[in-house]
Design a protein around this motif. Sequence first.
Motif, PDB file in Angstrom:
ATOM      1  N   VAL A  43      68.359 -11.269  82.521  1.00 15.23           N
ATOM      2  CA  VAL A  43      68.049 -10.915  83.402  1.00 15.23           C
ATOM      3  C   VAL A  43      69.258 -10.080  84.238  1.00 15.23           C
ATOM      4  CG1 VAL A  43      67.089 -11.002  86.007  1.00 15.23           C
ATOM      5  CG2 VAL A  43      65.405 -11.710  83.857  1.00 15.23           C
ATOM      6  N   ILE A  44      70.251 -10.960  84.335  1.00 17.16           N
ATOM      7  CA  ILE A  44      71.021 -10.501  84.543  1.00 17.16           C
ATOM      8  C   ILE A  44      71.762  -9.662  83.953  1.00 17.16           C
ATOM      9  CG2 ILE A  44      73.363 -11.019  85.241  1.00 17.16           C
ATOM     10  CD1 ILE A  44      72.549 -13.731  86.885  1.00 17.16           C
ATOM     11  N   THR A  45      71.775  -9.380  82.717  1.00 18.99           N
ATOM     12  CA  THR A  45      72.224  -8.686  81.834  1.00 18.99           C
ATOM     13  C   THR A  45      71.806  -7.413  82.231  1.00 18.99           C
ATOM     14  OG1 THR A  45      72.948 -10.150  80.270  1.00 18.99           O
ATOM     15  CG2 THR A  45      72.729  -8.439  79.257  1.00 18.99           C
ATOM     16  N   TYR A  46      70.468  -7.047  81.862  1.00 20.48           N
ATOM     17  CA  TYR A  46      69.530  -5.748  82.050  1.00 20.48           C
ATOM     18  C   TYR A  46      70.027  -5.341  83.076  1.00 20.48           C
ATOM     19  CZ  TYR A  46      65.678  -2.807  83.211  1.00 20.48           C
ATOM     20  OH  TYR A  46      64.643  -1.950  82.926  1.00 20.48           O
ATOM     21  N   PHE A  47      70.092  -6.304  84.900  1.00 19.64           N
ATOM     22  CA  PHE A  47      70.622  -5.539  85.682  1.00 19.64           C
ATOM     23  C   PHE A  47      72.063  -4.706  85.788  1.00 19.64           C
ATOM     24  CE2 PHE A  47      66.985  -7.228  87.303  1.00 19.64           C
ATOM     25  CZ  PHE A  47      65.704  -5.851  87.732  1.00 19.64           C
ATOM     26  N   LEU A  48      72.664  -5.369  85.439  1.00 24.43           N
ATOM     27  CA  LEU A  48      74.266  -5.318  85.385  1.00 24.43           C
ATOM     28  C   LEU A  48      75.018  -3.999  84.495  1.00 24.43           C
ATOM     29  CD1 LEU A  48      75.917  -8.852  85.898  1.00 24.43           C
ATOM     30  CD2 LEU A  48      75.101  -6.705  87.016  1.00 24.43           C
ATOM     31  N   MET A  49      74.222  -3.953  82.772  1.00 27.03           N
ATOM     32  CA  MET A  49      73.998  -3.423  82.067  1.00 27.03           C
ATOM     33  C   MET A  49      74.310  -1.752  82.616  1.00 27.03           C
ATOM     34  SD  MET A  49      75.972  -5.208  79.759  1.00 27.03           S
ATOM     35  CE  MET A  49      76.006  -3.122  77.763  1.00 27.03           C
ATOM     36  N   PRO A  50      75.728  -0.941  81.859  1.00 26.10           N
ATOM     37  CA  PRO A  50      74.826   0.867  82.974  1.00 26.10           C
ATOM     38  C   PRO A  50      73.461   1.321  81.567  1.00 26.10           C
ATOM     39  CG  PRO A  50      76.947   0.633  81.298  1.00 26.10           C
ATOM     40  CD  PRO A  50      76.298  -0.606  81.395  1.00 26.10           C
ATOM     41  N   ARG A  51      73.061   2.063  82.323  1.00 27.10           N
ATOM     42  CA  ARG A  51      71.612   2.615  81.749  1.00 27.10           C
ATOM     43  C   ARG A  51      72.505   4.230  81.292  1.00 27.10           C
ATOM     44  NH1 ARG A  51      69.787  -0.201  85.596  1.00 27.10           N
ATOM     45  NH2 ARG A  51      68.754  -1.163  85.696  1.00 27.10           N
ATOM     46  N   THR A  52      72.311   4.783  80.158  1.00 26.32           N
ATOM     47  CA  THR A  52      72.219   5.755  79.314  1.00 26.32           C
ATOM     48  C   THR A  52      71.488   6.188  79.506  1.00 26.32           C
ATOM     49  OG1 THR A  52      71.421   5.134  76.822  1.00 26.32           O
ATOM     50  CG2 THR A  52      73.955   4.538  77.526  1.00 26.32           C
ATOM     51  N   PRO A  53      71.396   8.113  79.271  1.00 22.07           N
ATOM     52  CA  PRO A  53      69.874   8.724  79.643  1.00 22.07           C
ATOM     53  C   PRO A  53      69.566   9.142  78.327  1.00 22.07           C
ATOM     54  CG  PRO A  53      72.203  10.236  80.145  1.00 22.07           C
ATOM     55  CD  PRO A  53      72.763   8.364  80.213  1.00 22.07           C
ATOM     56  N   ASP A  54      68.335   9.261  78.458  1.00 24.69           N
ATOM     57  CA  ASP A  54      67.990   9.328  77.449  1.00 24.69           C
ATOM     58  C   ASP A  54      67.798  11.124  77.382  1.00 24.69           C
ATOM     59  OD1 ASP A  54      66.707   7.145  77.023  1.00 24.69           O
ATOM     60  OD2 ASP A  54      64.864   7.831  78.736  1.00 24.69           O
ATOM     61  N   PRO A  55      68.292  10.535  75.651  1.00 24.21           N
ATOM     62  CA  PRO A  55      68.314  12.420  75.114  1.00 24.21           C
ATOM     63  C   PRO A  55      66.854  13.405  75.240  1.00 24.21           C
ATOM     64  CG  PRO A  55      68.598  10.731  73.660  1.00 24.21           C
ATOM     65  CD  PRO A  55      68.357  10.126  74.140  1.00 24.21           C
ATOM     66  N   LYS A  56      66.962  14.457  76.031  1.00 25.62           N
ATOM     67  CA  LYS A  56      65.731  15.467  76.241  1.00 25.62           C
ATOM     68  C   LYS A  56      66.163  16.402  74.963  1.00 25.62           C
ATOM     69  CE  LYS A  56      66.028  14.157  81.080  1.00 25.62           C
ATOM     70  NZ  LYS A  56      65.726  14.889  81.805  1.00 25.62           N
ATOM     71  N   PRO A  57      65.218  17.027  74.103  1.00 23.70           N
ATOM     72  CA  PRO A  57      65.067  17.246  73.702  1.00 23.70           C
ATOM     73  C   PRO A  57      64.664  19.231  74.548  1.00 23.70           C
ATOM     74  CG  PRO A  57      62.202  16.599  74.037  1.00 23.70           C
ATOM     75  CD  PRO A  57      64.085  15.635  74.700  1.00 23.70           C
ATOM     76  N   GLU A  58      66.448  19.980  73.396  1.00 22.11           N
ATOM     77  CA  GLU A  58      66.429  20.811  74.387  1.00 22.11           C
ATOM     78  C   GLU A  58      65.958  22.448  73.824  1.00 22.11           C
ATOM     79  OE1 GLU A  58      70.520  22.005  74.951  1.00 22.11           O
ATOM     80  OE2 GLU A  58      70.895  19.393  74.992  1.00 22.11           O
ATOM     81  N   ASP A  59      64.975  23.277  74.634  1.00 21.88           N
ATOM     82  CA  ASP A  59      64.728  24.188  74.568  1.00 21.88           C
ATOM     83  C   ASP A  59      65.286  25.153  74.464  1.00 21.88           C
ATOM     84  OD1 ASP A  59      62.371  26.306  74.518  1.00 21.88           O
ATOM     85  OD2 ASP A  59      61.407  25.979  76.609  1.00 21.88           O
ATOM     86  N   PRO A  60      65.547  25.855  72.552  1.00 24.74           N
ATOM     87  CA  PRO A  60      66.294  27.102  73.025  1.00 24.74           C
ATOM     88  C   PRO A  60      66.618  28.533  74.118  1.00 24.74           C
ATOM     89  CG  PRO A  60      65.355  26.688  71.187  1.00 24.74           C
ATOM     90  CD  PRO A  60      64.824  25.856  72.061  1.00 24.74           C
TER      91      PRO A  60
END
Length: 189
Positions: A43-60
Amino acid sequence: MAQKTAEGKGVVEQTSVPRANAKSGKLVLIIGLVALIVTAQAVITYFLMPRTPDPKPEDPAATKSASVAAPNGEEEAETSQSETAEVTMGDYNCTNSTANPGLVVHIDFKLVAVAAAGSQASSLKQQLEVHSARVRQLVNQIVRRSSLEDLNDPNLSTIKRLIRQEVNRLLRKSYVIEVVISDIRTMEQ
């Protein structure tokens, strides 16, 4: 412990209650404590680890409209990358004994100069060929007189800055925008 008296003999026998219940109770307690600690750690690790943003598919279409609507600063940053050229300055092998007394550091690396694309890049390439011996001497001097702190810098920012300044000073024009040091290997003796 229970006591039994035999009739007529006066002998007291002692029978022991199995200690398995006491041992199993301690074992359950230990397993419970370990499970609690592991859960708390998760639980502590979950809250302390930085989150990376989810890659979003790009619309050209969205990307194109966003680049048109973007402020000039962002648009210029994107185009400036494509308006530069890399000019190879060569492979270098230097020895530094001033970084730490009693320690000799051998440094091998490849050096590339980044210049504006087009005529400035071709001029830089020509000037580097004309002044190749002096440029090589300059780079060797800078690396040899660098401190151990400068050599251990992960970005090598001080060495890069000094090389860029000295090469531009030698060529009497600001051809070099940035210096890139790659394939660096150090060996201490």
